[in-house]
Design a protein around this motif. Structure first.
Motif, PDB file in Angstrom:
ATOM      1  N   LEU A   1      13.657  -2.737   7.022  1.00 60.68           N
ATOM      2  CA  LEU A   1      13.564  -2.583   5.306  1.00 60.68           C
ATOM      3  C   LEU A   1      14.791  -1.570   5.096  1.00 60.68           C
ATOM      4  O   LEU A   1      15.546  -1.549   4.024  1.00 60.68           O
ATOM      5  CB  LEU A   1      12.306  -2.600   4.617  1.00 60.68           C
ATOM      6  N   ALA A   2      14.780  -0.415   5.881  1.00 63.12           N
ATOM      7  CA  ALA A   2      15.646   0.728   5.593  1.00 63.12           C
ATOM      8  C   ALA A   2      16.937   0.612   6.513  1.00 63.12           C
ATOM      9  O   ALA A   2      18.020   1.306   6.119  1.00 63.12           O
ATOM     10  CB  ALA A   2      15.035   1.889   5.748  1.00 63.12           C
ATOM     11  N   ASN A   3      16.878  -0.441   7.350  1.00 62.10           N
ATOM     12  CA  ASN A   3      18.073  -0.454   8.367  1.00 62.10           C
ATOM     13  C   ASN A   3      18.719  -1.769   7.921  1.00 62.10           C
ATOM     14  O   ASN A   3      18.240  -2.607   7.315  1.00 62.10           O
ATOM     15  CB  ASN A   3      17.440  -0.654   9.786  1.00 62.10           C
ATOM     16  N   LYS A   4      19.951  -2.042   8.525  1.00 64.84           N
ATOM     17  CA  LYS A   4      20.451  -3.393   8.647  1.00 64.84           C
ATOM     18  C   LYS A   4      20.015  -4.071   9.917  1.00 64.84           C
ATOM     19  O   LYS A   4      20.331  -3.697  10.767  1.00 64.84           O
ATOM     20  CB  LYS A   4      22.297  -3.199   8.372  1.00 64.84           C
ATOM     21  N   PRO A   5      19.144  -5.094   9.479  1.00 69.87           N
ATOM     22  CA  PRO A   5      18.629  -5.648  10.815  1.00 69.87           C
ATOM     23  C   PRO A   5      19.625  -5.753  11.922  1.00 69.87           C
ATOM     24  O   PRO A   5      20.619  -6.703  11.756  1.00 69.87           O
ATOM     25  CB  PRO A   5      17.873  -6.853  10.459  1.00 69.87           C
TER      26      PRO A   5
ATOM     27  N   SER B   1      19.911   4.464   0.554  1.00 69.58           N
ATOM     28  CA  SER B   1      18.359   4.371   0.685  1.00 69.58           C
ATOM     29  C   SER B   1      18.137   4.127   2.319  1.00 69.58           C
ATOM     30  O   SER B   1      17.092   4.433   2.735  1.00 69.58           O
ATOM     31  CB  SER B   1      18.142   2.986   0.024  1.00 69.58           C
ATOM     32  N   SER B   2      19.078   3.504   2.913  1.00 68.87           N
ATOM     33  CA  SER B   2      18.907   3.403   4.431  1.00 68.87           C
ATOM     34  C   SER B   2      18.866   4.917   5.204  1.00 68.87           C
ATOM     35  O   SER B   2      17.867   5.284   6.076  1.00 68.87           O
ATOM     36  CB  SER B   2      20.186   2.866   5.146  1.00 68.87           C
ATOM     37  N   LEU B   3      19.481   5.856   4.522  1.00 71.96           N
ATOM     38  CA  LEU B   3      19.277   7.328   5.205  1.00 71.96           C
ATOM     39  C   LEU B   3      18.025   7.793   4.679  1.00 71.96           C
ATOM     40  O   LEU B   3      17.176   8.530   5.584  1.00 71.96           O
ATOM     41  CB  LEU B   3      20.302   8.065   4.770  1.00 71.96           C
ATOM     42  N   ILE B   4      17.624   7.799   3.418  1.00 79.27           N
ATOM     43  CA  ILE B   4      16.321   8.152   3.063  1.00 79.27           C
ATOM     44  C   ILE B   4      15.218   7.628   3.894  1.00 79.27           C
ATOM     45  O   ILE B   4      14.018   8.161   4.426  1.00 79.27           O
ATOM     46  CB  ILE B   4      16.015   7.769   1.675  1.00 79.27           C
ATOM     47  N   GLY B   5      15.234   6.255   4.008  1.00 75.48           N
ATOM     48  CA  GLY B   5      14.194   5.377   4.865  1.00 75.48           C
ATOM     49  C   GLY B   5      14.345   5.849   6.295  1.00 75.48           C
ATOM     50  O   GLY B   5      13.442   5.838   6.759  1.00 75.48           O
TER      51      GLY B   5
ATOM     52  N   MET C   1      12.993 -10.482   1.054  1.00 76.34           N
ATOM     53  CA  MET C   1      12.033 -10.479   0.058  1.00 76.34           C
ATOM     54  C   MET C   1      11.884  -9.502  -0.476  1.00 76.34           C
ATOM     55  O   MET C   1      11.620  -8.744  -1.697  1.00 76.34           O
ATOM     56  CB  MET C   1      10.800 -11.090   0.412  1.00 76.34           C
ATOM     57  N   ASN C   2      11.676  -8.218   0.414  1.00 72.89           N
ATOM     58  CA  ASN C   2      11.308  -7.099   0.034  1.00 72.89           C
ATOM     59  C   ASN C   2      12.329  -5.706  -0.067  1.00 72.89           C
ATOM     60  O   ASN C   2      12.055  -4.690  -0.414  1.00 72.89           O
ATOM     61  CB  ASN C   2      10.172  -6.372   0.865  1.00 72.89           C
ATOM     62  N   LYS C   3      13.450  -6.154   0.305  1.00 71.98           N
ATOM     63  CA  LYS C   3      14.905  -5.056   0.214  1.00 71.98           C
ATOM     64  C   LYS C   3      14.744  -4.473  -0.950  1.00 71.98           C
ATOM     65  O   LYS C   3      14.736  -3.395  -1.083  1.00 71.98           O
ATOM     66  CB  LYS C   3      15.766  -6.054   0.642  1.00 71.98           C
ATOM     67  N   GLN C   4      14.660  -5.295  -2.102  1.00 73.25           N
ATOM     68  CA  GLN C   4      15.150  -4.707  -3.438  1.00 73.25           C
ATOM     69  C   GLN C   4      14.161  -3.571  -3.764  1.00 73.25           C
ATOM     70  O   GLN C   4      14.267  -2.414  -4.286  1.00 73.25           O
ATOM     71  CB  GLN C   4      15.027  -5.615  -4.343  1.00 73.25           C
ATOM     72  N   ARG C   5      12.746  -4.033  -3.751  1.00 71.95           N
ATOM     73  CA  ARG C   5      11.841  -3.256  -4.193  1.00 71.95           C
ATOM     74  C   ARG C   5      11.529  -1.914  -3.137  1.00 71.95           C
ATOM     75  O   ARG C   5      11.281  -1.014  -3.493  1.00 71.95           O
ATOM     76  CB  ARG C   5      10.351  -3.915  -4.343  1.00 71.95           C
ATOM     77  N   THR C   6      12.104  -2.163  -1.912  1.00 72.38           N
ATOM     78  CA  THR C   6      11.937  -0.946  -0.866  1.00 72.38           C
ATOM     79  C   THR C   6      13.021   0.039  -1.324  1.00 72.38           C
ATOM     80  O   THR C   6      12.833   1.401  -1.313  1.00 72.38           O
ATOM     81  CB  THR C   6      12.169  -1.428   0.386  1.00 72.38           C
ATOM     82  N   ASN C   7      14.105  -0.530  -1.642  1.00 71.42           N
ATOM     83  CA  ASN C   7      15.292   0.354  -2.123  1.00 71.42           C
ATOM     84  C   ASN C   7      14.954   1.179  -3.287  1.00 71.42           C
ATOM     85  O   ASN C   7      15.031   2.438  -3.701  1.00 71.42           O
ATOM     86  CB  ASN C   7      16.469  -0.319  -2.389  1.00 71.42           C
ATOM     87  N   LYS C   8      14.037   0.381  -4.357  1.00 72.09           N
ATOM     88  CA  LYS C   8      13.663   1.046  -5.652  1.00 72.09           C
ATOM     89  C   LYS C   8      12.757   2.342  -5.231  1.00 72.09           C
ATOM     90  O   LYS C   8      12.820   3.514  -5.618  1.00 72.09           O
ATOM     91  CB  LYS C   8      13.073  -0.051  -6.472  1.00 72.09           C
TER      92      LYS C   8
ATOM     93  N   THR D   1       0.791  -1.147  -0.169  1.00 75.32           N
ATOM     94  CA  THR D   1      -0.235   0.239  -0.050  1.00 75.32           C
ATOM     95  C   THR D   1       0.936   1.327   0.001  1.00 75.32           C
ATOM     96  O   THR D   1       0.574   2.224  -0.724  1.00 75.32           O
ATOM     97  CB  THR D   1      -0.892  -0.046   1.306  1.00 75.32           C
ATOM     98  N   ILE D   2       1.964   1.316   0.712  1.00 76.49           N
ATOM     99  CA  ILE D   2       2.893   2.532   0.770  1.00 76.49           C
ATOM    100  C   ILE D   2       3.608   2.483  -0.406  1.00 76.49           C
ATOM    101  O   ILE D   2       3.680   3.798  -0.997  1.00 76.49           O
ATOM    102  CB  ILE D   2       3.699   2.232   2.093  1.00 76.49           C
ATOM    103  N   ILE D   3       4.215   1.431  -0.944  1.00 73.86           N
ATOM    104  CA  ILE D   3       4.998   1.588  -2.066  1.00 73.86           C
ATOM    105  C   ILE D   3       3.902   2.101  -3.355  1.00 73.86           C
ATOM    106  O   ILE D   3       4.255   2.729  -3.972  1.00 73.86           O
ATOM    107  CB  ILE D   3       5.475   0.078  -2.734  1.00 73.86           C
ATOM    108  N   GLU D   4       2.545   1.754  -3.308  1.00 74.63           N
ATOM    109  CA  GLU D   4       1.750   2.016  -4.461  1.00 74.63           C
ATOM    110  C   GLU D   4       1.115   3.312  -4.343  1.00 74.63           C
ATOM    111  O   GLU D   4       0.736   4.022  -5.199  1.00 74.63           O
ATOM    112  CB  GLU D   4       0.672   1.083  -4.491  1.00 74.63           C
ATOM    113  N   SER D   5       1.636   4.128  -3.044  1.00 74.76           N
ATOM    114  CA  SER D   5       0.959   5.423  -3.054  1.00 74.76           C
ATOM    115  C   SER D   5       2.004   6.587  -3.372  1.00 74.76           C
ATOM    116  O   SER D   5       1.795   7.726  -2.871  1.00 74.76           O
ATOM    117  CB  SER D   5       0.674   5.514  -1.600  1.00 74.76           C
ATOM    118  N   LEU D   6       2.866   6.048  -4.005  1.00 75.71           N
ATOM    119  CA  LEU D   6       4.169   6.952  -4.468  1.00 75.71           C
ATOM    120  C   LEU D   6       3.696   8.279  -4.946  1.00 75.71           C
ATOM    121  O   LEU D   6       4.066   9.514  -4.498  1.00 75.71           O
ATOM    122  CB  LEU D   6       4.960   6.424  -5.467  1.00 75.71           C
TER     123      LEU D   6
END
Length: 752
Positions: free
Chosen positions: A347-351, A300-304, A368-375, A264-269
């Motif tokens: 997803l934005a941190n190194k766990p 990406s981690s900083l943006i997140g 599973m979601n790291k790549q699409r979250t970075n994008k 939902t969050i990604i599709e709300s860009l």
């Protein structure tokens, strides 16, 4: 020009645009009020906590009381004299239009001073949250602040994560109208759906799950099995097969919900406010310049760190504070929301699970979601800049005579005080405009009492910019705009106004001579004036060869037709935005009412304590620990009935209290709820007798004696429910009900 057209045209688009502007102004104003009230509630939370524990001195009680004083009706007597207004107007215009000064000041002030400064910056100086010039100036200030933060931070890992004035500033920015609107439209339904299933338990901490099992077994006949000792370590709990079998399906459900939230969050860009995306863009740009070797993942981690940590996740963890839900999440829902926020943040941190090993099984979700979250985080940064538009906005601002801010005297004095403290850094040279204006203001007045701190409308204007009459010439010469261009644009604008006022003329092919003649011969004086004027303009444009009647003014007709089509699309967008913002405004008002009722509860309690202190009592000694509940014969003692301050009883039906959320849980069978009602009586200030009756019977089924400080203490301790045997009351909603019922009827007699 568009705004002027709205004034002169009365079609649906014009009306909707006017309503939209009014609504945006209301949201901006109300956001500031909420920010101020939230600050008061935070302050009073801490002070009332001490008062409940009987540790507050009398002078501290006076300080709390001053926060609760009412503002009297507004008048103009509190306005400074004309010379002062002019000095303040010059100074705050300079601060608003040259954001570098505020940017430096935000870095210099202490953490204790930042909230007061942020209130002035976010909700006063740049308080019109939907006006592009103010928004762009505010973002320019952010760019300055962020650039300095990157320059002075020595460790990459600590960038934007510590609790500093800068991080507080970024969080406050997300609480403005556009950010609130986004969170409500994207997250509200998801969270409300989750809250509806209050029995859904997704606790995955093995130690907590083990404790749940032990509690359940202890409530059943027989003793605990030998392989279930009462107390174990986290390692033993996680190795227990029963615990593992409970956690596995919970983990699967939790990951499914987290996937749904993330999607939902990604599709709300496209719905994410421009300002938040632009800040993400600056973070990426500054990181690449300052740390050229930083990996895409690190960036990406900083943006997140900003987008998730400062913006989205706080709303997920405490949705009631962000006005996303109309009830407080129950214990199970709170655990689920906290786990979801942790998973999304990872997803934005190194766990890192050094303290929370039980989160390790959620790693597959992260992988599973790291790549699409970075994008997604990179896509957030793909927005245009606004500098050229801001330059034009600044020009236009000089031509306006109505740039105003609504500001209180204490906001002025606090800002002046901070400026004077740091003037040698802000404006080191004697010829600096800021130093000149500050010297003219002179000694900063003392803060005024709360009752006198009424907002004033302060006109802003510059002392040094070019005269207004030179603006048009400057604009024309610098941008190669000719007088003919201006004439052409004005003619197009008037034709669009006429067609909007007389929609039947819009049928193609558009005949401009006929449109002008129809307007010039109509019965509407304003249209007649426009028709005559535009006929003359057509003649002038023909004479200079800009348009030609032989092709039926084809170029002008095409542009007018395009503009009308654009306005048609615009109407749909305006109506959609209007509907969305009306929902946001209602939510903001509801939250404001909640904050007001919270302050009223504090006022009630404080006045009650002071009354007891004044009569020789002691708040601590008078405080009743716990709540007495008894099955009763229905008799209230005569001393209670005859007390001079007795109010009530007031009657409420079970259905109404359930609908309003006061009754959170009930054991009363559904077919009998229509026969049940409650009465509330206040025999003495701050004490309530709540009785539960069955229709047709004189005696109550049960009766409780409840103290106001009991409720406040429960709220302090984050206890959500008040257990009355047959029903459970929501603590916060019960406080609101008591405040509404008794304070509105007697503002002084009941609580003082």
């Amino acid at each position: 020009m568009a705004a002027e057209q709205d004034i002169e045209v009365e079609d649906e688009l014009a009306k909707a645009q006017r309503r939209l502007r009014e609504l945006k102004t209301k949201i901006s104003t109300q956001s500031k009020k909420n920010f101020m009230r939230e600050r008061d509630v935070r302050f009073l939370d801490a002070r009332i906590g001490l008062l409940i524990q009987n540790r507050m001195a009398l002078d501290e009680q006076h300080e709390v009381a001053s926060r609760l004083e009412e503002h009297e009706e507004d008048d103009d007597n509190h306005y400074p004299d004309e010379k002062r207004m002019e000095q303040y107007g010059n100074l705050f215009y300079l601060l608003q239009s040259e954001p570098r000064h505020i940017a430096i000041l935000c870095r210099l002030v202490s953490l204790a001073e930042i909230d007061t400064l942020l209130q002035t910056v976010m909700f006063t100086l740049y308080g019109n949250q939907y006006e592009s010039r103010e928004e762009h100036l505010l973002l320019t200030m952010f760019q300055n602040v962020l650039a300095a933060q990157f320059e002075t931070t020595t460790e990459f890992a600590s960038l934007l994560r510590a609790n500093t004035p800068v991080s507080r500033m970024m969080t406050t920015y997300t609480r403005r109208g556009p950010g609130q609107s986004y969170l409500k439209s994207v997250l509200s339904d998801k969270i409300n759906n989750l809250l509806e299933n209050k029995d859904l338990n997704l606790q995955i901490n093995p130690l907590k799950v083990y404790e749940e099992l032990v509690d359940k077994m202890q409530n059943e006949p027989g003793s605990l099995p030998e392989d279930f000792p009462k107390s174990v370590t986290a390692e033993v709990a996680s190795a227990n097969p029963t615990v593992q079998s409970i956690i596995q399906p919970r983990l699967k459900t939790l990951i499914e919900i987290a996937e749904s939230f993330l999607t939902t969050i990604i599709e709300s860009l496209d719905q994410i406010p421009y300002g938040i995306r632009w800040i993400c863009k600056q973070i990426r740009s500054l990181t690449k310049r300052k740390y050229p070797d930083a990996t895409e993942y690190a960036i990406s981690s900083l943006i997140g760190g900003f987008f998730f940590l400062r913006f989205v996740n706080p709303a997920i963890v405490t949705p009631q504070a962000y006005m996303l839900v109309d009830r407080i999440p129950g214990p199970n829902s709170r655990i689920t929301l906290t786990l979801l926020a942790k998973m999304i943040q990872n997803l934005a941190n190194k766990p890192s699970y050094s303290k929370e090993a039980y989160m390790i099984p959620t790693n597959p979700f992260v992988e599973m979601n790291k790549q699409r979250t970075n994008k997604f985080l990179n896509d957030l940064c793909e927005v245009g800049d606004f500098y050229e538009q801001l330059e034009m906005d600044q020009y236009m601002a000089l031509s306006k005579k109505d740039i105003m801010i609504s500001i209180t005297p204490n906001e002025i004095y606090n800002t002046l005080n901070l400026l004077q403290q740091h003037i040698d850094i802000l404006a080191p040279k004697q010829i600096d405009h800021l130093r000149i204006l500050l010297n003219e203001v002179g000694t900063v007045p003392a803060q005024v009492p709360r009752k006198e701190n009424k907002a004033i409308e302060l006109p802003l204007f510059s002392r040094w910019e070019m005269p207004i009459q030179d603006l048009t010439m400057s604009l024309m010469s610098e941008n190669n705009i000719t007088q003919n261009d201006i004439l052409y644009m004005e003619a197009k604008s008037i034709f669009v106004q006429i067609v909007r006022s007389l929609p039947y003329l819009s049928r193609p092919p558009l005949k401009l001579n006929m449109v002008a003649e129809t307007a010039a011969t109509s019965k509407d004086a304003q249209l007649v004036h426009k028709g005559i004027k535009v006929k003359e303009m057509l003649r002038e444009l023909e004479e200079v060869g800009v348009i030609d009647y032989r092709d039926n003014y084809q170029l002008l007709v095409e542009e007018i037709t395009q503009e009308l089509a654009h306005l048609g699309d615009l109407k749909l967008k305006v109506m959609e935005e209007l509907q969305s913002l009306e929902s946001v405004y209602k939510t903001i008002i509801d939250h404001n009412n909640y904050l007001k009722s919270q302050l009223e509860s504090y006022k009630a309690y404080l006045q009650n304590v002071r009354m007891q202190s004044g009569s020789g009592g002691n708040a601590g000694n008078n405080k009743q620990v716990g709540i007495g509940v008894e099955i009763t014969d229905g008799k209230v003692s005569n001393s209670k009935k005859k007390a001079a301050n007795t109010q009530g009883p007031f009657r409420f039906t079970h259905q109404q209290l359930e609908k309003d959320g006061v009754i959170a849980e009930t054991e009363v069978p559904e077919n009998r709820r229509g026969q049940i009602y409650l009465t509330i009586l206040s025999p003495i200030p701050g004490t309530f007798i709540i009785s539960l009756y069955y229709k047709g019977r004189d005696k109550p089924v049960l009766e409780i004696d409840l103290k106001l400080d009991d409720l406040l203490e429960k709220q302090q301790d984050n206890v959500q429910m008040l257990d009355l045997e047959y029903i459970k009351l929501n603590v916060t909603k019960t406080l609101q009900l008591l405040t509404r019922t008794f304070m509105s009827r007697n503002r002084t007699g009941f609580f003082s």
